[in-house]
Scaffold this motif. Sequence first.
Motif, PDB file in Angstrom:
ATOM      1  N   ARG A 208       0.822  -1.218   0.000  1.00 33.13           N
ATOM      2  CA  ARG A 208       0.000   0.000   0.000  1.00 33.13           C
ATOM      3  C   ARG A 208       0.852   1.263   0.000  1.00 33.13           C
ATOM      4  O   ARG A 208       0.381   2.335  -0.360  1.00 33.13           O
ATOM      5  N   SER A 209       2.141   1.131   0.403  1.00 35.96           N
ATOM      6  CA  SER A 209       3.016   2.307   0.390  1.00 35.96           C
ATOM      7  C   SER A 209       3.227   2.811  -1.047  1.00 35.96           C
ATOM      8  O   SER A 209       3.684   3.929  -1.259  1.00 35.96           O
ATOM      9  N   LEU A 210       2.894   1.977  -2.020  1.00 33.12           N
ATOM     10  CA  LEU A 210       3.016   2.410  -3.425  1.00 33.12           C
ATOM     11  C   LEU A 210       1.981   3.480  -3.768  1.00 33.12           C
ATOM     12  O   LEU A 210       2.118   4.208  -4.740  1.00 33.12           O
ATOM     13  N   GLU A 211       0.924   3.522  -2.987  1.00 34.67           N
ATOM     14  CA  GLU A 211      -0.185   4.485  -3.131  1.00 34.67           C
ATOM     15  C   GLU A 211      -1.059   4.264  -4.348  1.00 34.67           C
ATOM     16  O   GLU A 211      -2.256   4.512  -4.329  1.00 34.67           O
ATOM     17  N   ARG A 212      -0.457   3.825  -5.445  1.00 31.65           N
ATOM     18  CA  ARG A 212      -1.249   3.537  -6.642  1.00 31.65           C
ATOM     19  C   ARG A 212      -0.555   2.417  -7.412  1.00 31.65           C
ATOM     20  O   ARG A 212       0.658   2.203  -7.250  1.00 31.65           O
ATOM     21  N   PRO A 213      -1.285   1.687  -8.243  1.00 35.64           N
ATOM     22  CA  PRO A 213      -0.636   0.630  -9.009  1.00 35.64           C
ATOM     23  C   PRO A 213       0.453   1.198  -9.915  1.00 35.64           C
ATOM     24  O   PRO A 213       0.310   2.302 -10.443  1.00 35.64           O
ATOM     25  N   ARG A 214       1.547   0.452 -10.059  1.00 40.36           N
ATOM     26  CA  ARG A 214       2.662   0.901 -10.888  1.00 40.36           C
ATOM     27  C   ARG A 214       2.829  -0.040 -12.075  1.00 40.36           C
ATOM     28  O   ARG A 214       2.640  -1.245 -11.946  1.00 40.36           O
ATOM     29  N   GLU A 215       3.221   0.559 -13.194  1.00 40.45           N
ATOM     30  CA  GLU A 215       3.480  -0.287 -14.367  1.00 40.45           C
ATOM     31  C   GLU A 215       4.936  -0.759 -14.325  1.00 40.45           C
ATOM     32  O   GLU A 215       5.847   0.038 -14.079  1.00 40.45           O
TER      33      GLU A 215
ATOM     34  N   GLU B  43      -2.747  -6.631  -8.413  1.00 40.82           N
ATOM     35  CA  GLU B  43      -3.464  -5.424  -7.999  1.00 40.82           C
ATOM     36  C   GLU B  43      -2.522  -4.215  -7.994  1.00 40.82           C
ATOM     37  O   GLU B  43      -2.914  -3.115  -8.361  1.00 40.82           O
ATOM     38  N   TRP B  44      -1.269  -4.427  -7.571  1.00 42.99           N
ATOM     39  CA  TRP B  44      -0.362  -3.302  -7.390  1.00 42.99           C
ATOM     40  C   TRP B  44       0.595  -3.076  -8.557  1.00 42.99           C
ATOM     41  O   TRP B  44       1.242  -2.035  -8.645  1.00 42.99           O
TER      42      TRP B  44
ATOM     43  N   ARG C 140       0.928  -3.195 -12.758  1.00 41.18           N
ATOM     44  CA  ARG C 140       0.390  -3.380 -14.111  1.00 41.18           C
ATOM     45  C   ARG C 140       1.536  -3.893 -14.971  1.00 41.18           C
ATOM     46  O   ARG C 140       2.613  -3.293 -14.972  1.00 41.18           O
TER      47      ARG C 140
END
Length: 379
Positions: free
Chosen positions: A50-57, A85-86, A88
């Motif tokens: 969740r520390s990624l805050e948004r999914p990353r490619e 989920e996190w 792409r």
Amino acid sequence: MTSPVFAPPRAAYLHVPFCAHRCGYCDFTLLAGRDDLAGDYLQALETELRSLERPREVDTLFFGGGTPTHLAPDHLARLLELAREWFRLAPGYEFSVEANPAGLTDEKLRLMADAGINRVSLGVQSFDEGLLKFLERDHREAEILDAVARLRERFENVSLDLIFALPDQTLDHWRETLRRAIELRPTHLSTYGLTFEKGTSFWSRREKGAIEQLSNELERDMYAAAMDDLAASGFEQYEISNFARPGFRCRHNQTYWRALPYFGFGPGAARYIDGRRESNHRSTTTWIKRVLGGQSGIAMSEELTPEHRAREAIVLGLRQVDGIRREEFRTLTGFDLDDLAKETITREVAAGRIEDFGDGIRITHQGRFFADPVMISFL
Ligand code: SF4
């Protein structure tokens, strides 16, 4: 031009710290026989992701261990779900998982293939029943053959790991191992000499004289045989320990050797983002406790100086048989390779361990036998 070091990572590593038991030579971050902690681990992993805050490619995603495929099917499914989920997966992605022959059920293979995994690295180590037993591996030859056959039905890209320089192993025996591995038609092979890491049971047994280490000469002959026999079978050596059929180099590991940024999650996992190196607590229980308790799982965090980054890039880059290109090095680090290391390059070239091919430098065939001291000389 901004250095690729400061670009967002395009590679992610997830560490899965579970194995049925700990092999005598292994010092990896893992818990043996503690499958009861898999649920807590997954919860902590989710918290850390969740520390990624948004999914990353990303271009490459890698599950390492431990033995990721040791997870029970429902836990493996949850791990895959979290990863998808996190992250792409960019077109043309590589999604690897480390696996062991034992317990690699069809159900797990199906879950892996359905989630988009397209590369499996199988820990074979040896085909010899006696050596497998010595290594304390929990698989036998028949399980290797069965696992490879079933993997090949679903995955085109299958890599095999082998260990050489095992006590009492002869050169002929090692060549037979290579022959057997080649016969299985993998796309990629990794070969490692047995190491004795402090803290392992092999280390103490060697100290007590219960295990006799092979001579350096024989170990070198075995490494030479791997380079010769694999080249003769169409494998390109692209790194000190790694060989691939054309088009099947491990792209994820190339991120490390090119000193490019990457994400890392799970106990003991390392990450390299914005020129900062970090690694998580190696104790799985400590990492779980901290992350689930709302604290950071990070044990070490270090901002590298530009020169330190550049020297590390030399050490990592020289692991690759193609070496380091001066222009790329300048773009990556901001340093001129010769300003930084002219003296060492000259000395290693004179010793025949490094070749200067004008556009760059690379380790020679001879230098590969002394890879560690050659690389350390650049630090
Ligand atoms: S299976 Fe691999 S990761 Fe697990 S204990 Fe053995 S060597 Fe270590």
